[in-house]
Design an enzyme around this catalytic site. Structure first.
Site, PDB file in Angstrom:
ATOM      1  N   SER A   1     -38.849  43.264   6.036  1.00  0.00           N
ATOM      2  CA  SER A   1     -39.621  42.033   7.104  1.00  0.00           C
ATOM      3  C   SER A   1     -41.074  41.119   6.902  1.00  0.00           C
ATOM      4  CB  SER A   1     -39.371  43.185   7.864  1.00  0.00           C
ATOM      5  OG  SER A   1     -39.921  42.949   9.740  1.00  0.00           O
TER       6      SER A   1
ATOM      7  N   ASP B   1     -28.325  40.795  10.415  1.00  0.00           N
ATOM      8  CA  ASP B   1     -29.336  40.161  10.370  1.00  0.00           C
ATOM      9  C   ASP B   1     -29.218  39.122  11.702  1.00  0.00           C
ATOM     10  OD1 ASP B   1     -31.916  40.230  10.724  1.00  0.00           O
ATOM     11  OD2 ASP B   1     -32.715  40.692   8.782  1.00  0.00           O
TER      12      ASP B   1
ATOM     13  N   HIS C   1     -31.278  44.295  11.068  1.00  0.00           N
ATOM     14  CA  HIS C   1     -32.944  44.325  10.385  1.00  0.00           C
ATOM     15  C   HIS C   1     -33.210  45.727  10.240  1.00  0.00           C
ATOM     16  CE1 HIS C   1     -36.264  42.050   9.229  1.00  0.00           C
ATOM     17  NE2 HIS C   1     -37.227  43.223  10.222  1.00  0.00           N
TER      18      HIS C   1
END
Length: 511
Positions: free
Chosen positions: A253, A458, A492
């Site tokens: 991330s 995601d 995610h």
């Protein structure tokens, strides 16, 4: 959140008198300062921040029917009442908790992490140098005599340095199942370092820290920072530890942005780069999501232009911001499986048509409400604003880097490989317009082995962004780019949950 009666969450506020005597709390020293917020969050019993429906104002109705009840609205006022009460009861004490708020996992404190204090000015991308700063960090494994087995692990937006349990803090960390003997980051082989980023609130210098020039929290006088600034601060820690070169830079991330930036800024000091569910250029869609989060937070009157450390925090805005963020962390398919269109059960279920509620009614709504409630007193609102803005500003295309005057701090290796001169790969079919500029910007990484992982479900960092990163690196002539796309429904958050596939890919790449 389960199918249990949602209204059961609203515990009686009378229990606070027996659990929240601020004078009984131990004093904790530290650089970051949220004077009493962490103590409040840690000492309240489950559900204490949620009022009973009976706390609703008595709104008259012309029909004679009972007044409507909105517990999801009343909980904000009840939470504020609790904070005011606790603050008043602690006014005679001296800063009972200056260590900053703690996350729901790990709860690091100054006694369980190390702090490096840097006394020299740190150059910043958008502002004058930061005169001094702290970096909180934790380590796992043993640094080799040659100091050549270090891995720098980068966190996401709200992560602390507590990535895994330690002897000092046995609570599970945010990457607990990925760090340890025989795991993805094998502590039998590697010395793993994880920091709280510059701008954070878990021990590293950020908006809640005390400005040495004024003796008060920086608040929004804290300078706007970049991902590159965060990495530059981390490398001062590596210098302090005597680590000249990392075996690898690993991140997911926002951590994936840092990992790329580390390899780009210090190509001679980073052996390998791992980028999971990240990007080299923040897209308009992710900027929009983070802007929406900042907007609802800054609209909270308690935010007070960022100067709330001696008053009420913007807890309502932070809760709503977290709810927005949570929507992007998982995926629709997972929520279909997990929640579907199920409704919460109530104590007044009767045969026939169920009367819908305007407060959380669907289980997915109760899930978002729970996530926001858990987060809103455990993180600093200004840190969210500053760090999310740093993510928005991240752009490794050549024009953007040139505009900022950024260049690698250590020169890149010469443009050759073991098999001869490096040859650039042609762009893929139908490339995005910015791909050539991104490839030019990434040239300092042309000789660094890079692992890129994307997740098909995601929605925050869609796989298109990982594909274009792999394409851009290959266009630089980098022949050691490994790219994998993972399936699954976790979105995610896959980098936190898929130990087998994410962990397996990392372990294989690091060998």
């Amino acid at each position: 959140m389960t199918d249990r009666d949602y209204n059961a969450r609203y515990a009686r506020l009378s229990t606070l008198n027996s659990c929240c005597d601020i004078n009984s709390l131990p004093a904790i020293s530290g650089h970051s300062r949220l004077p009493w917020l962490a103590v409040i969050a840690s000492r309240l019993p489950p559900g204490a921040l949620n009022p009973k429906p009976a706390l609703q104002p008595n709104v008259p109705t012309s029909s004679g029917r009972p007044p409507p009840s909105f517990p999801c609205v009343a909980q904000h006022a009840a939470r504020e009442k609790i904070i005011r009460s606790l603050r008043a009861s602690s006014s005679s004490t001296s800063n009972p908790s200056s260590s900053g708020p703690e996350p729901p996992y790990g709860r690091p404190s100054p006694s369980t992490y190390k702090t490096y204090y840097h006394t020299q000015p740190l150059p910043l991308t958008y502002a004058a140098p930061l005169p001094e700063f702290d970096i909180a960090y934790e380590t796992w494994g043993t640094l080799s005599p040659a100091r050549n087995n270090a891995i720098l692990l980068h966190t996401g937006l709200s992560g602390s340095s507590h990535a895994a349990s330690t002897r000092e803090n046995p609570a599970p960390g945010w990457w607990e199942k990925f760090i340890g003997p025989g795991r993805a980051l094998d502590t039998d082989q590697f010395f793993v370092i994880c920091t709280n980023v510059l701008g954070g609130c878990y021990g590293s210098t950020g908006p809640s820290s005390v400005d040495p020039a004024t003796g008060e929290p920086y608040a929004t006088t804290f300078p706007v920072i970049s991902i590159f600034d965060m990495v530059r601060a981390q490398f001062t820690l590596l210098d302090h530890l005597g680590i000249e070169k990392l075996y690898a830079s690993v991140g997911s991330s926002m951590g994936a942005m840092q990992s790329l930036a580390a390899g780009w800024m210090f190509p001679k000091r980073v052996g390998k780069v791992v980028s999971i569910s990240g990007t080299a250029r923040s897209s308009p869609s992710s900027v929009a999501v983070r802007y929406a989060q900042r907007s609802v937070l800054m609209a909270d009157p308690n935010w007070n232009n960022g100067f709330y450390y001696d008053g009420l925090p913007p807890h309502t805005g932070l809760k709503l911001a977290r709810q927005i963020a949570t929507i992007t962390y998982r995926s629709g398919p997972e929520w279909d499986i997990r929640f579907g269109r199920k409704l919460r059960k109530t104590s007044s279920e009767t045969v026939g048509t169920r009367t819908p509620a305007l407060c959380p009614d669907f289980l997915i709504e109760t899930y978002l409400d729970h996530q926001g409630e858990q987060f809103c007193l455990t993180y600093d609102a200004n840190s969210l604003i500053y760090i999310s803005k740093a993510m928005d500003l991240f752009d490794m295309t050549e024009p953007s880097l040139a505009e900022l005057g950024l260049s690698p701090i250590t020169p890149a290796p010469p443009a050759t490989s073991a098999s001869g001169p490096v040859r650039a790969h042609p762009p893929p079919p139908n490339p995005p317009p910015h791909l050539p500029a991104l490839a030019k910007g990434l040239r300092p990484l042309a000789h660094t082995p890079v692992l890129i992982l994307g997740v098909q479900s995601d929605i925050l960092f869609p796989v298109d962004q990982q594909r274009e990163l792999a394409d851009a690196l290959r266009m630089t002539g980098n022949s050691r780019v490994s790219y994998y796309e993972l399936g699954g429904v976790w979105g995610h958050d896959t980098f936190l949950l898929d130990v087998q596939n994410v962990g397996g890919a990392i372990r294989g790449f690091l060998l």
